[in-house]
Design an enzyme around this catalytic site. Structure first.
Site, PDB file in Angstrom:
ATOM      1  N   CYS A 157     -16.349   3.565 -23.012  1.00  9.86           N
ATOM      2  CA  CYS A 157     -15.288   3.355 -24.082  1.00  9.86           C
ATOM      3  C   CYS A 157     -15.663   2.081 -24.950  1.00  9.86           C
ATOM      4  O   CYS A 157     -16.681   2.237 -25.702  1.00  9.86           O
ATOM      5  CB  CYS A 157     -13.801   2.906 -23.517  1.00  9.86           C
ATOM      6  SG  CYS A 157     -12.607   3.437 -24.848  1.00  9.86           S
ATOM      7  N   LEU A 158     -14.996   1.020 -24.794  1.00 11.86           N
ATOM      8  CA  LEU A 158     -15.278  -0.227 -25.558  1.00 11.86           C
ATOM      9  C   LEU A 158     -17.059  -0.422 -25.349  1.00 11.86           C
ATOM     10  O   LEU A 158     -17.646  -1.158 -26.257  1.00 11.86           O
ATOM     11  CB  LEU A 158     -14.218  -1.511 -25.397  1.00 11.86           C
ATOM     12  CG  LEU A 158     -14.746  -2.645 -26.271  1.00 11.86           C
ATOM     13  CD1 LEU A 158     -14.343  -2.449 -27.569  1.00 11.86           C
ATOM     14  CD2 LEU A 158     -13.811  -3.748 -25.711  1.00 11.86           C
ATOM     15  N   GLU A 181       7.119   8.310  -4.924  1.00 10.44           N
ATOM     16  CA  GLU A 181       6.860   6.766  -4.560  1.00 10.44           C
ATOM     17  C   GLU A 181       7.881   5.848  -5.392  1.00 10.44           C
ATOM     18  O   GLU A 181       7.733   6.058  -6.796  1.00 10.44           O
ATOM     19  CB  GLU A 181       5.497   6.254  -4.494  1.00 10.44           C
ATOM     20  CG  GLU A 181       5.321   4.892  -4.313  1.00 10.44           C
ATOM     21  CD  GLU A 181       3.872   4.276  -4.859  1.00 10.44           C
ATOM     22  OE1 GLU A 181       3.789   3.095  -4.736  1.00 10.44           O
ATOM     23  OE2 GLU A 181       2.832   4.970  -4.981  1.00 10.44           O
ATOM     24  N   THR A 219       8.907  -8.814  14.330  1.00 10.14           N
ATOM     25  CA  THR A 219       9.561  -7.554  13.573  1.00 10.14           C
ATOM     26  C   THR A 219      10.488  -7.742  12.675  1.00 10.14           C
ATOM     27  O   THR A 219      11.198  -6.832  12.227  1.00 10.14           O
ATOM     28  CB  THR A 219       9.949  -6.493  14.675  1.00 10.14           C
ATOM     29  OG1 THR A 219      10.899  -7.317  15.569  1.00 10.14           O
ATOM     30  CG2 THR A 219       8.713  -6.238  15.639  1.00 10.14           C
ATOM     31  N   LYS A 220      11.043  -9.005  12.614  1.00  6.97           N
ATOM     32  CA  LYS A 220      12.356  -9.449  11.927  1.00  6.97           C
ATOM     33  C   LYS A 220      12.429  -9.013  10.525  1.00  6.97           C
ATOM     34  O   LYS A 220      13.217  -8.614  10.089  1.00  6.97           O
ATOM     35  CB  LYS A 220      12.736 -10.949  12.202  1.00  6.97           C
ATOM     36  CG  LYS A 220      13.977 -11.397  11.925  1.00  6.97           C
ATOM     37  CD  LYS A 220      15.230 -10.566  12.562  1.00  6.97           C
ATOM     38  CE  LYS A 220      15.283 -11.060  14.051  1.00  6.97           C
ATOM     39  NZ  LYS A 220      16.529 -10.418  14.820  1.00  6.97           N
ATOM     40  N   PRO A 221      11.252  -9.350   9.810  1.00  5.74           N
ATOM     41  CA  PRO A 221      11.267  -8.885   8.386  1.00  5.74           C
ATOM     42  C   PRO A 221      11.263  -7.153   8.319  1.00  5.74           C
ATOM     43  O   PRO A 221      12.132  -6.880   7.475  1.00  5.74           O
ATOM     44  CB  PRO A 221       9.856  -9.233   7.974  1.00  5.74           C
ATOM     45  CG  PRO A 221       9.441 -10.442   8.688  1.00  5.74           C
ATOM     46  CD  PRO A 221       9.925  -9.982  10.268  1.00  5.74           C
ATOM     47  N   THR A 222      10.869  -6.690   9.254  1.00  2.00           N
ATOM     48  CA  THR A 222      11.163  -4.993   9.065  1.00  2.00           C
ATOM     49  C   THR A 222      12.558  -4.784   9.371  1.00  2.00           C
ATOM     50  O   THR A 222      13.066  -3.849   8.853  1.00  2.00           O
ATOM     51  CB  THR A 222      10.308  -4.298  10.106  1.00  2.00           C
ATOM     52  OG1 THR A 222       8.733  -4.596   9.612  1.00  2.00           O
ATOM     53  CG2 THR A 222      10.672  -2.970  10.234  1.00  2.00           C
ATOM     54  N   GLY A 227       0.598  -1.205  -0.091  1.00  2.00           N
ATOM     55  CA  GLY A 227      -0.025  -0.004   0.013  1.00  2.00           C
ATOM     56  C   GLY A 227       0.782   1.184  -0.123  1.00  2.00           C
ATOM     57  O   GLY A 227       0.532   2.172   0.713  1.00  2.00           O
ATOM     58  N   GLU A 241     -14.369   7.617 -15.206  1.00  2.67           N
ATOM     59  CA  GLU A 241     -13.714   7.192 -13.765  1.00  2.67           C
ATOM     60  C   GLU A 241     -12.490   7.629 -13.359  1.00  2.67           C
ATOM     61  O   GLU A 241     -12.222   7.820 -12.477  1.00  2.67           O
ATOM     62  CB  GLU A 241     -13.501   5.575 -14.007  1.00  2.67           C
ATOM     63  CG  GLU A 241     -12.736   5.013 -14.829  1.00  2.67           C
ATOM     64  CD  GLU A 241     -13.123   4.635 -16.394  1.00  2.67           C
ATOM     65  OE1 GLU A 241     -12.310   3.989 -16.979  1.00  2.67           O
ATOM     66  OE2 GLU A 241     -13.976   5.298 -16.570  1.00  2.67           O
ATOM     67  N   HIS A 276     -13.522   8.161 -20.610  1.00  2.00           N
ATOM     68  CA  HIS A 276     -13.374   7.465 -19.219  1.00  2.00           C
ATOM     69  C   HIS A 276     -13.604   8.511 -17.987  1.00  2.00           C
ATOM     70  O   HIS A 276     -12.662   8.765 -17.624  1.00  2.00           O
ATOM     71  CB  HIS A 276     -11.923   6.770 -19.178  1.00  2.00           C
ATOM     72  CG  HIS A 276     -11.585   5.833 -20.071  1.00  2.00           C
ATOM     73  ND1 HIS A 276     -11.592   4.252 -19.785  1.00  2.00           N
ATOM     74  CD2 HIS A 276     -11.158   5.577 -21.420  1.00  2.00           C
ATOM     75  CE1 HIS A 276     -11.307   3.567 -20.500  1.00  2.00           C
ATOM     76  NE2 HIS A 276     -10.968   4.141 -21.651  1.00  2.00           N
ATOM     77  N   ILE A 288      16.810  -5.897  -8.033  1.00  2.00           N
ATOM     78  CA  ILE A 288      17.883  -5.294  -8.998  1.00  2.00           C
ATOM     79  C   ILE A 288      17.442  -4.341  -9.522  1.00  2.00           C
ATOM     80  O   ILE A 288      18.220  -3.414  -9.813  1.00  2.00           O
ATOM     81  CB  ILE A 288      18.549  -6.668  -9.761  1.00  2.00           C
ATOM     82  CG1 ILE A 288      19.977  -6.139 -10.170  1.00  2.00           C
ATOM     83  CG2 ILE A 288      17.278  -7.053 -10.784  1.00  2.00           C
ATOM     84  CD1 ILE A 288      20.472  -7.346 -10.916  1.00  2.00           C
TER      85      ILE A 288
END
Length: 540
Positions: free
Chosen positions: A379-380, A140, A187-190, A17, A514, A512, A148
């Site tokens: 649209c379509l 972001e 918390t280890k992954p962090t 997110g 939206e 569109h 990589i």
């Protein structure tokens, strides 16, 4: 004030997110009166997502100036109401193409072109280019730390952090998993994610911990201690009933205040964000369900992200909860259409490209027209409504789009002349915002005029992403038979909106809508469509 730069990175896993957090930061700073923009840097080598299958990357979002971008730009616009442009979306492909084009032109005077400094310098240039126009530029970076593909972007951020000093901060989003068997949050992954980031020379200023369970202060203190981050700069992003609750949660934990302190900006009072809270209050009290079917071929939630969000927003403002049902057009036939569409208060015939699934969209359009079910073709989807009408009302049995059948005698949907010589797919469609003149008294015009910000407007502007158009040679025949062309581009005469006024709500748009629907300003066509679905009548 001198521009401040906020870099948002992610670790452990993707889909945590980052886009929602970036959009939330933008909204909170905007609420404090700052001029904000948000940009997305994606590590993939495609020039843009325009040629990507939605199964690969979700929907392709389009900016007002015609850039095909990542769907996160839709989050940015829906949260903040800003209009993004091509400057807000950058891929590795665009970076490398720019550098290679310059090398071919001789701009580097015979030097050896390398990732550092040439690629990283171009990344830095694009990260900084909007600094003159905004107080805060939020960047972001897609992917996760350690990929990589992301390495050049991380190196660019490392250099900018050093060059900009207090004018730059790094917000790092990580995952805190819950292990059910051990009944523990880990918390280890962090810690590993932050260590990986530090190995690249970047110390995060703020950590946002993505979690499915509430984190207590002891756990936050542990993370702060192991990751060299102030406790007040460790915030949690818990699962929320709605993504639109996230800015409020971030504000409550002081994320915006922490960013201001880190960049040397006076914090001041916390803004009330009354309009946002009013929206959330309406969302919480919208309990009556209205069932709407999405007829499309991509069985993936992100493929129609902006349409889904636009319907949900319109539902909230109509005091109902829109319950969406995906109906796969590839398997929709005359034999099963009644069963598949049963119980739907309205149908959206979705956009898309290619032959697969169009027969089912035509079947849905016919069933809805005959049984007077509120129908919104985009649209379509609009083109399939036109083809269905031509076949079953005008009697042109072979009517089709020349995209689908080059031999049809009745190409009611056809290429513009200038498109007929184009062979390259990427970036060659009719893209971006174009004007549309509304026919007074039409259902479409009434819908637009019902919204405060479009009252009395006869010309509106909407975003496009397509090659094929309504064939104007057939306009008179359609009008005579009851399908009106009620929206026309004033410059080209191209048809933008069709409707059948005798139906409750049967409208198709070549554009569109939206892409223009936001939290505080839902799109008038979606508002009108959901209103009819919820009570059976259009607003007078």
């Amino acid at each position: 004030m001198e521009a401040k730069f906020i870099f948002v990175t992610g670790g452990v896993v993707s889909s945590l997110g980052k886009g929602i957090i970036s959009a939330s930061i933008g909204k909170l700073l905007q609420a404090r009166g700052y001029k904000v923009t948000i940009q997305k840097f994606d590590p993939y080598i495609n020039i843009d997502p325009g040629t990507l299958n939605p199964y690969e990357h979700g929907e392709c979002y389009v900016t007002v100036d015609g850039m095909e971008t990542d769907l996160d730009l839709g989050h940015y616009e829906r949260f903040t109401g800003i209009h993004t442009t091509r400057d807000n979306s950058v891929t590795t492909g665009r970076i490398y193409k720019t550098v290679i084009d310059r090398e071919r032109h001789g701009d580097y005077l015979g030097k050896t072109i390398q990732v550092v400094p040439h690629i990283t310098d171009e990344i830095k240039r694009r990260m900084l280019r909007q600094g003159d126009a905004f107080d805060f530029v939020i960047t972001e970076v897609g992917g996760t730390i350690g990929d990589i593909e992301s390495a050049p972007f991380m190196e660019a951020i490392r250099q900018l952090r050093w060059e900009l000093g207090r004018h730059a901060v790094c917000v790092h989003l990580t995952y805190v998993p819950y292990l059910k068997a051990a009944d523990e949050l880990k918390t280890k992954p962090t810690q590993h994610s932050v260590k990986e980031l530090q190995s690249m020379g970047i110390q995060p200023d703020i950590l946002v911990l993505r979690t499915e369970r509430h984190l207590d202060d002891a756990l936050r203190m542990k993370v702060a201690s192991f990751c060299n981050v102030d406790l007040e700069c460790v915030v949690q992003s818990e699962d929320m009933p709605s993504i639109y609750e996230v800015p409020v949660s971030m504000q409550r934990q002081g994320l915006d205040a922490a960013i201001l302190r880190k960049t040397g900006v006076p914090v001041g009072e916390t803004p009330a964000m009354k309009s946002w809270h009013d929206f959330l209050d309406k969302q919480r009290h919208a309990v009556r369900e209205v069932h709407v079917g999405l007829v499309g071929k991509y069985d993936l939630q992100d493929a129609y992200k902006s349409i889904r969000e636009s319907l949900n927003l319109a539902g909230i403002y109509n005091d109902v909860k829109v319950k969406l049902h995906f109906i796969n057009s590839e398997y929709l036939t005359h034999e099963n259409v009644a069963e598949e569409l049963h119980g739907m208060a309205g149908i959206v015939v979705c956009p898309g490209f290619g032959q697969r699934g169009i027969d089912g969209k035509i079947v849905a359009a016919e069933y809805c027209r005959v049984h007077d079910i509120p129908t919104f073709g985009i649209c379509l989807g609009m083109q399939m409504m036109v083809i269905e009408f031509a076949r079953h009302v005008l009697g042109f049995k072979d009517a089709n789009s020349s995209e689908m059948d080059t031999t049809t005698a009745h190409p009611v949907i056809d290429l513009m002349e200038e498109q007929k010589t184009i062979t390259q797919l990427g970036g060659t469609m009719r893209l971006g915002a174009y004007d549309c003149e509304l026919r007074e008294g039409s259902k479409a015009a009434v819908a637009y005029h019902s919204q405060r910000d479009t009252v009395g407007q006869t010309v509106i502007s909407e975003r496009h992403r397509h090659r094929y158009e309504f064939n104007s040679q057939y306009q008179q025949a359609f009008e005579a038979a009851g399908m009106r062309c009620v929206g026309i581009n004033p410059a080209s005469g191209l048809v933008e909106i069709v409707e059948i006024p005798d139906k409750k709500w049967y409208i198709g748009t070549q554009f569109h809508p939206e892409y223009s629907s936001t939290v505080l300003h839902p799109h008038p066509l979606f508002m009108s469509f959901v209103k009819v679905c919820s009570n059976g009548t259009a607003e007078a």
